[in-house]
Design a protein around this motif. Sequence first.
Motif, PDB file in Angstrom:
ATOM      1  N   SER A 180       8.116 -29.774 -14.860  1.00 48.95           N
ATOM      2  CA  SER A 180       8.431 -30.973 -15.629  1.00 48.95           C
ATOM      3  C   SER A 180       7.443 -32.082 -15.325  1.00 48.95           C
ATOM      4  O   SER A 180       6.872 -32.161 -14.234  1.00 48.95           O
ATOM      5  CB  SER A 180       9.858 -31.461 -15.320  1.00 48.95           C
ATOM      6  OG  SER A 180       9.934 -31.966 -13.991  1.00 48.95           O
ATOM      7  N   ARG A 189       9.502 -34.194 -19.897  1.00 50.80           N
ATOM      8  CA  ARG A 189       9.520 -32.876 -20.531  1.00 50.80           C
ATOM      9  C   ARG A 189       9.707 -31.806 -19.466  1.00 50.80           C
ATOM     10  O   ARG A 189       9.037 -31.803 -18.439  1.00 50.80           O
ATOM     11  CB  ARG A 189       8.217 -32.620 -21.278  1.00 50.80           C
ATOM     12  CG  ARG A 189       7.978 -33.511 -22.472  1.00 50.80           C
ATOM     13  CD  ARG A 189       6.720 -33.087 -23.193  1.00 50.80           C
ATOM     14  NE  ARG A 189       6.853 -31.732 -23.722  1.00 50.80           N
ATOM     15  CZ  ARG A 189       5.816 -30.995 -24.107  1.00 50.80           C
ATOM     16  NH1 ARG A 189       4.589 -31.454 -23.979  1.00 50.80           N
ATOM     17  NH2 ARG A 189       6.000 -29.779 -24.592  1.00 50.80           N
ATOM     18  N   VAL A 194       3.586 -28.022 -20.942  1.00 51.07           N
ATOM     19  CA  VAL A 194       3.922 -29.294 -20.326  1.00 51.07           C
ATOM     20  C   VAL A 194       2.679 -29.979 -19.791  1.00 51.07           C
ATOM     21  O   VAL A 194       2.571 -31.198 -19.774  1.00 51.07           O
ATOM     22  CB  VAL A 194       4.937 -29.077 -19.176  1.00 51.07           C
ATOM     23  CG1 VAL A 194       4.970 -30.276 -18.240  1.00 51.07           C
ATOM     24  CG2 VAL A 194       6.334 -28.856 -19.754  1.00 51.07           C
TER      25      VAL A 194
END
Length: 378
Positions: free
Chosen positions: A231, A235, A26
């Motif tokens: 996150s 995403r 991420v």
Amino acid sequence: MNKKSKGLVFAAGALALVLGIALTDVLTPAQSGPAQTGAAVKTAGEAFKNIQVLKDIPADELIPSMEFISSSLGVHCSFCHEEGDFSKDTKHPKLRARQMMKMQLAIDKENFGGRPEVTCNTCHRGSTHPVSVPAVGGQAAAAAPEGEPGMNSGPMPTADQVLAKYVEALGGMDAVQKITTRVEKGTMTDQGGHSMPIEITYKTPDLRVVTVQTPRGEMTIASGPTGAWQSMGGRTQPIGGPELAGMRVASRLDFPAQAQQLYGQLRVGHPAKVDGADSYVLFGFGHGNPPAELYFDQQSGLLLREVIFAQTPLGRLADQTDFSDYRETDGVKTPYQLVNSSARGTSTVHFEQVQQNVSVPDSKFARPAAPAQNPPSQ
């Protein structure tokens, strides 16, 4: 890498420092490989492109291993990797690094039962070239170790006594156990000088969510009832492996009262100094939690430093947090400044507001639901 991208990397690294975890897909270039979304544990070779030496290790141990190399040599990712496509083999240092990893793994396998006793850092010590010639004269004096601190320090307290003084310094066991939630708001400044609003929310026994407002949007890392996750930019992905173990310890609001239960062993080491203050040192091991060193001020009893060690296939990474500016809130002292240092750099958090026992729903720690998929056209 442009200035905006560098700012994002610094922000991500600083947030990882606050949480004591390594960055995963991420927060790293997408070219490194796909995110691990299934329940089965993928190997690095399955989850990332063109992995040749460490292909059989769990995928979530690859990024910490790369951080171990970069920290040992004092370099960044671009020293070995092509920006835009980490899988390319166009740089000589990357090819050389593979040879060095094979050499280290062979030495440790043949001489230390596979334990990473000899590592990249054994020879490099923050330099791209290992130091092969012994230092002489003034260089030798500068490089000489200071020796074991506190060897003649006299009688030492037990681990129970050190922890009891710590709890008393915070406000006493009754006051500590009354705190069920905590919300801290302030500013985080990374080593690049970027300052960002940060909020950390805790709920007993082990829920925590950290939110940072970065130039690219909100970044969140949490441990909650549905597991640990991170996150950014829409995403979201789970956190596992050694990073998850570290979060489980750090996320406990009742850590002062539960330290003995969290570790199978707590033993007293030699005293040391933290920013000039004489400190007792406790070493924690066991119960599935990563090894830790805890430094307590001999005078006040307060926790001054915590060092968490994450094991990678190439060696241990240290993640250090220094605590200062303790202030009393609702009968319990909490640190209003945190300084985090690791292989990813250094960040400083200053809190302007700390609230205790405020209402915090469990949903705040829950992993966001995946966005709805549009049905296929007929």
